[in-house]
Design an enzyme around this catalytic site. Sequence first.
Site, PDB file in Angstrom:
ATOM      1  N   VAL A   1       0.866  -1.181   0.000  1.00 47.15           N
ATOM      2  CA  VAL A   1       0.000   0.000   0.000  1.00 47.15           C
ATOM      3  C   VAL A   1       0.899   1.225   0.000  1.00 47.15           C
ATOM      4  O   VAL A   1       1.848   1.320   0.789  1.00 47.15           O
ATOM      5  CB  VAL A   1      -0.918   0.026   1.235  1.00 47.15           C
ATOM      6  CG1 VAL A   1      -1.805   1.261   1.222  1.00 47.15           C
ATOM      7  CG2 VAL A   1      -1.770  -1.243   1.288  1.00 47.15           C
ATOM      8  N   CYS A   2       0.619   2.158  -0.890  1.00 44.06           N
ATOM      9  CA  CYS A   2       1.329   3.438  -0.936  1.00 44.06           C
ATOM     10  C   CYS A   2       2.850   3.220  -1.032  1.00 44.06           C
ATOM     11  O   CYS A   2       3.316   2.468  -1.882  1.00 44.06           O
ATOM     12  CB  CYS A   2       0.929   4.277   0.279  1.00 44.06           C
ATOM     13  SG  CYS A   2       1.386   6.021   0.180  1.00 44.06           S
ATOM     14  N   SER A   3       3.613   3.829  -0.137  1.00 43.65           N
ATOM     15  CA  SER A   3       5.062   3.739  -0.212  1.00 43.65           C
ATOM     16  C   SER A   3       5.601   2.375   0.196  1.00 43.65           C
ATOM     17  O   SER A   3       6.811   2.128   0.128  1.00 43.65           O
ATOM     18  CB  SER A   3       5.711   4.824   0.657  1.00 43.65           C
ATOM     19  OG  SER A   3       5.267   4.730   1.993  1.00 43.65           O
TER      20      SER A   3
END
Length: 315
Positions: free
Chosen positions: A104-106
């Site tokens: 998720v995300c970074s």
Amino acid sequence: MARTIGILIFPDFQLLDAAGPISVFEVAGRFAGRRASIKPLALKAGPVRSSSGVVMMAESLKSARALDTLIVAGGEGISAAMLSEPTLAFLRSAARRTRRIASVCSGAYVLAQAGLLDGRRATTHWGRTADFLAAFPRVRLEPDRIFVKDGNVWTSAGISAGIDLALAMVAEDHGEDIAKETARQLVLYHRRSGGQSQFSTLLELKAPTGRFKPLLSWARERLDQPLTVERMAEQAHMSARHFTRAFIAEIGVTPSKAIEKLRVEVARSRVEDIGEPIEQIARSTGFGDPERMRRAFMRAFGQPPQSLRRTARSA
């Protein structure tokens, strides 16, 4: 037998990156009648402090056995997680043993650092595009996607996109009906259209809650009609000259530019639904012909409608 879903966290992780997917899987299990076993995992067992200060209890990586799915959270602590050799080794091993692995995300940075994204399509938060491309040139980054599935490796965009990723996993595991029911229970869109760059056109406008919000909503329902400055001014009960000045001061763009943004937003959603002919979409959203719509898409997204449709079809 219940599936086991691991959520990898670390000090200063982003809480919603973990809590969002956890909530989706929990609710989906209720509707499906098969609750997953959800395990927050960390390098060391015990409390792990998120960047918000809220603590989540985690099991040790060493205790993780027979995982079906592993999701890596992102957050401010991602740099330290990338330098953790035990964490990277665990991910490489998990990629061989689990049915699917995700970020998720970074969190995509950790997967990339472990070499799991080399040669694969992937995404991450739009604000990290330049940095990610420089750090991991072998990854085929798609910066405007909400989530990307490449084989058994999934990646998602910024923070709340982990919820979209989890809903897609639920659809894969339990079917679209369970995914829709889960989204309805959580008061979410079942599947958000478009990419990261357009949440949402009304939100991009400078003051969507001001006095022109009703006018913009009115216009959005009439995109197939001529929406001239004069007609909009009449709807706002103002002279055309005064309306234009006030609109620019409050919204930040000219009336014609705002209408183009609304048309592009609606047209993109319908282009990505794949079934409707491009010519029909152009007419019904007020562009008149495909060429005018193509030019507007190039200004807004840097690519024509056909490219967005091909991307949606491949996804």
